[in-house]
Design a protein around this motif. Structure first.
Motif: not given
Length: 287
Positions: A128, A131-132, A135, A155-156, A159-160, A162-163, A221
């Motif tokens: 997690i 990934g942050l 991003v 992207l962010p 991601y947000l 998803g979290m 990555s």
């Protein structure tokens, strides 16, 4: 699958990945960079990397604590290094995480399913934060125009969302782990910070000048690629990511491969400690 067959397949996949990498990058140029490395930077890189492993073992303690399992930091650290050794050097069928679960099951008689869940969530928590960071760096304008089929600012946002979904599911179905999530996430940030510092030391050792962010993004990555257990300790998978991504981000391919190989060397040297710990203390899993 037979454990020797699995090990053979890992060797084949690793060799194939390295072959594909060095078809695109001249080995002599990479070897010259490695041989000219400034050794004074390798020791701090090794120390920062091992500090990240200590922090990882500390994070795992919180997940075990949610199970009311308290093996103690020293034992947990021993298991962590022995697990690293299993992952990299032994052609066994259970791997490092499997070894830790087996040991704790035999010693503390906790259900395997609960031990597996705690260990898996520890891995996910690390990914997690990984990934942050990817991003944040990727969304900072580093990626070239047109590389993504959508605007970079998505992207962010994705991601947000998803979290938030992950946290909601964790709170709903695994509430005991949700309670430790804030602390383990902070520790995951420490883990990645220490590993990025180790990478910067390696870049200093290789006399890599100029922007650091492309190499750090490639490293982060490649860490995700290295998690997939198809190669030996992530070797080959990391190099493929560095080789493919370097031209896109403006990094020098030979330098990117060289720093990736040095990082694998750090991993191998550190993992060897698990072999010495095992030989010194014996295997008390049956106790």
């Amino acid at each position: 699958m037979n454990k020797w067959l699995k090990w053979t397949l890992k060797i084949v996949v690793t060799a194939a990945a390295l072959y594909l990498t060095f078809r695109k990058v001249q080995w002599r140029q990479t070897a010259t960079l490695l041989l000219s490395a400034d050794g004074i930077w390798l020791l701090p890189a090794l120390l920062f990397y091992n500090a990240s492993q200590w922090a990882s073992a500390w994070r795992l303690q919180y997940f075990y604590g949610a199970l009311e399992l308290f093996p103690g930091f020293y034992l947990n650290l021993r298991l962590y290094y022995r697990g690293m050794f299993y992952n990299l050097f032994l052609p066994g069928g259970i791997g490092g995480d499997g070894y830790k679960i087996h040991y704790l099951f035999r010693r503390y008689h906790k259900p395997v399913r609960e031990l597996l869940t705690a260990t898996l969530l520890d891995r996910v928590n690390g990914l997690i934060v990984l990934g942050l960071l990817i991003v944040l760096i990727a969304g900072s304008g580093l990626l070239p125009q047109g590389l993504l089929p959508f605007p970079a600012w998505l992207l962010p946002v994705a991601y947000l969302l998803g979290m938030v979904l992950f946290a909601a599911l964790l709170r709903r179905f695994l509430a005991r782990y949700f309670e430790v999530l804030p602390r383990t996430t902070l520790i995951s940030g420490l883990v990645q910070g220490l590993q990025l510092t180790a990478m910067i030391c390696l870049m200093k050792a290789l006399h890599i000048h100029g922007p650091l962010l492309p190499y750090l993004l490639l490293f982060l990555s490649s860490s995700i690629a290295a998690v997939i257990p198809f190669t030996i300790g992530g070797m080959g998978a990391r190099e493929l990511v560095f080789m493919a991504g370097a031209p896109l981000l403006g990094a020098v391919p030979a330098q990117a491969i060289a720093v990736s190989l040095l990082f694998f060397l750090l991993t191998a040297v550190s993992s060897l400690a698990g072999g010495f710990i095992s030989a010194r203390n014996g295997d008390n899993a049956s106790s």
